[in-house]
Design a protein around this motif. Sequence first.
Motif, mmCIF file in Angstrom:
data_model
loop_
_atom_site.group_PDB
_atom_site.id
_atom_site.type_symbol
_atom_site.label_atom_id
_atom_site.label_comp_id
_atom_site.label_asym_id
_atom_site.label_seq_id
_atom_site.Cartn_x
_atom_site.Cartn_y
_atom_site.Cartn_z
ATOM 1 N N PHE A 115 -24.125 -18.561 -23.756
ATOM 2 C CA PHE A 115 -23.359 -17.964 -24.608
ATOM 3 C C PHE A 115 -24.335 -16.909 -25.532
ATOM 4 N N ILE A 116 -25.523 -17.241 -25.726
ATOM 5 C CA ILE A 116 -26.380 -16.187 -26.134
ATOM 6 C C ILE A 116 -26.566 -15.098 -25.239
ATOM 7 N N THR A 117 -26.722 -15.354 -24.018
ATOM 8 C CA THR A 117 -26.951 -14.275 -22.888
ATOM 9 C C THR A 117 -25.754 -13.461 -22.927
ATOM 10 N N ALA A 118 -24.564 -14.160 -22.847
ATOM 11 C CA ALA A 118 -23.154 -13.170 -22.603
ATOM 12 C C ALA A 118 -23.235 -12.210 -23.876
ATOM 13 N N ILE A 119 -23.443 -12.804 -25.078
ATOM 14 C CA ILE A 119 -23.198 -11.919 -26.287
ATOM 15 C C ILE A 119 -24.212 -10.612 -26.235
ATOM 16 N N GLY A 120 -25.382 -11.081 -25.997
ATOM 17 C CA GLY A 120 -26.396 -9.866 -25.660
ATOM 18 C C GLY A 120 -26.055 -9.071 -24.691
ATOM 19 N N MET A 121 -25.420 -9.402 -23.317
ATOM 20 C CA MET A 121 -25.043 -8.588 -22.234
ATOM 21 C C MET A 121 -23.972 -7.910 -22.623
ATOM 22 N N ALA A 122 -22.866 -8.352 -23.319
ATOM 23 C CA ALA A 122 -21.967 -7.618 -23.665
ATOM 24 C C ALA A 122 -22.066 -6.393 -24.632
ATOM 25 N N ILE A 123 -23.226 -6.598 -25.543
ATOM 26 C CA ILE A 123 -23.401 -5.681 -26.590
ATOM 27 C C ILE A 123 -24.184 -4.506 -25.568
ATOM 28 N N VAL A 124 -24.897 -4.842 -24.558
ATOM 29 C CA VAL A 124 -25.722 -3.784 -23.916
ATOM 30 C C VAL A 124 -24.561 -2.983 -22.991
ATOM 31 N N PHE A 125 -23.763 -3.794 -22.312
ATOM 32 C CA PHE A 125 -22.511 -3.211 -21.470
ATOM 33 C C PHE A 125 -21.622 -2.461 -22.437
ATOM 34 N N ASN A 126 -21.335 -2.739 -23.601
ATOM 35 C CA ASN A 126 -20.521 -1.818 -24.518
ATOM 36 C C ASN A 126 -21.408 -0.515 -24.789
ATOM 37 N N ALA A 127 -22.533 -0.573 -24.817
ATOM 38 C CA ALA A 127 -23.215 0.536 -24.913
ATOM 39 C C ALA A 127 -23.439 1.574 -23.806
ATOM 40 N N ASN A 128 -22.607 1.075 -22.778
ATOM 41 C CA ASN A 128 -22.641 1.952 -21.482
ATOM 42 C C ASN A 128 -24.226 1.830 -20.760
ATOM 43 N N ALA A 129 -24.680 0.564 -20.816
ATOM 44 C CA ALA A 129 -26.031 0.190 -20.184
ATOM 45 C C ALA A 129 -25.850 -1.056 -19.641
ATOM 46 N N SER A 130 -27.044 -1.341 -18.975
ATOM 47 C CA SER A 130 -26.958 -2.593 -18.432
ATOM 48 C C SER A 130 -28.307 -3.168 -18.668
ATOM 49 N N ILE A 178 -22.641 -23.460 -13.296
ATOM 50 C CA ILE A 178 -21.787 -23.468 -14.626
ATOM 51 C C ILE A 178 -22.238 -22.267 -15.567
ATOM 52 N N SER A 179 -23.529 -21.944 -15.761
ATOM 53 C CA SER A 179 -24.049 -20.910 -16.637
ATOM 54 C C SER A 179 -23.314 -19.593 -15.937
ATOM 55 N N VAL A 180 -23.454 -19.311 -14.779
ATOM 56 C CA VAL A 180 -23.005 -18.082 -14.206
ATOM 57 C C VAL A 180 -21.335 -17.920 -14.267
ATOM 58 N N ILE A 181 -20.674 -19.063 -14.045
ATOM 59 C CA ILE A 181 -19.269 -19.020 -14.401
ATOM 60 C C ILE A 181 -18.973 -18.674 -15.901
ATOM 61 N N ILE A 182 -19.563 -19.448 -16.794
ATOM 62 C CA ILE A 182 -19.195 -19.245 -18.316
ATOM 63 C C ILE A 182 -19.756 -17.781 -18.634
ATOM 64 N N ASN A 183 -20.778 -17.410 -18.123
ATOM 65 C CA ASN A 183 -21.259 -16.096 -18.513
ATOM 66 C C ASN A 183 -20.404 -14.984 -18.159
ATOM 67 N N GLY A 184 -19.701 -14.985 -17.083
ATOM 68 C CA GLY A 184 -18.893 -14.060 -16.308
ATOM 69 C C GLY A 184 -17.827 -13.812 -17.324
ATOM 70 N N ILE A 185 -17.145 -15.180 -17.748
ATOM 71 C CA ILE A 185 -15.933 -15.315 -18.593
ATOM 72 C C ILE A 185 -16.117 -14.693 -19.895
ATOM 73 N N ILE A 187 -18.426 -12.854 -21.182
ATOM 74 C CA ILE A 187 -18.985 -11.347 -21.231
ATOM 75 C C ILE A 187 -17.520 -10.675 -21.495
ATOM 76 N N ASP A 188 -16.557 -11.060 -20.570
ATOM 77 C CA ASP A 188 -15.265 -10.264 -20.734
ATOM 78 C C ASP A 188 -14.657 -10.600 -22.163
ATOM 79 N N LYS A 189 -14.768 -11.735 -22.438
ATOM 80 C CA LYS A 189 -13.857 -11.855 -23.732
ATOM 81 C C LYS A 189 -14.661 -11.171 -24.890
ATOM 82 N N VAL A 190 -16.098 -11.164 -24.894
ATOM 83 C CA VAL A 190 -16.705 -10.574 -26.214
ATOM 84 C C VAL A 190 -16.580 -8.937 -25.953
#
Length: 281
Positions: A115-130, A178-185, A187-190
């Motif tokens: 969940f911490i990773t997903a929030i962080g990656m979603a913030i990065v993706f939202n800034a048009n980066a990775s 499990i982490s990969v699956i939860i992370n994918g879902i 990220i999209d939700k965040v």
Amino acid sequence: MKEKIKEYCLIIVGVFLVALSLEYFFIPNNIAAGGLTGLAIVINHYIPSISTGPLVFIMDLVLFIVGFIFLGKSFGVKTIVSSFSLAGMMTIIEKFFNPQALTEDLMLASIFGTFITAIGMAIVFNANASTGGTDTIAKILNKFFHIDIGKSLLAVDFIITLLGAITFGINIGLYGLISVIINGIAIDKVIEGFHVCKEVTIISSKNDEIGKFIMNDLERGCTYLKGVGGFTGKDTYVLYAVLGRSEFIKLKQHISKIDPRAFITVGEVHEVMGEGFRNIQ
């Protein structure tokens, strides 16, 4: 200029969250939850003399060219910043803070780390980066095939998770999956949460005044739709607008003052493109 500074600040915040989750949840527990970091964890197991931070940095270089070619200069520059930042933060944490697992319970480590990773990656993706690596591949799939970023990331990371299962055993490998699956879902939700807006339709005797408030005070567009009252049979107008959350609150307060009897319906839209919102490209 301010917008660019804001984007880079968001990238640093997002990358910091990803680094924390990796160093305090995934790496100490050998959970290879996809990505180049997951691959680095596997390689580090066989070559312990090379720590995960430098490994991530080296592998990122291979995918930078791909990012520049397919996603443009702007994305490439931001991705370099985020990737260098991630590798740098991980190296600093490993050298100076001697990170230990915050929990040795693999389920808790998988859930909280993800969940911490997903929030962080979603913030990065939202800034048009990775954060580089497999994120770049996911972004390419999203751009050219319109596959959700989370689902793209899930497909790309599945192979790395299998390598983790082969290296550390099926038990830890399943936690990684499990982490990969939860992370994918997640990220999209965040990401959806960042772009949620209010879709508003209004029927009021003061539609002209409400429309002017939307255009002049809120600086948003609106549309008048012709309608006929089902009960009265009289011609009427329906006012339609899409607003941000704070803008809708202001509009509701304004309507309550000038026409408390107005009829309003409100819905949530998860993505809005066009003038005043995100570029359709």
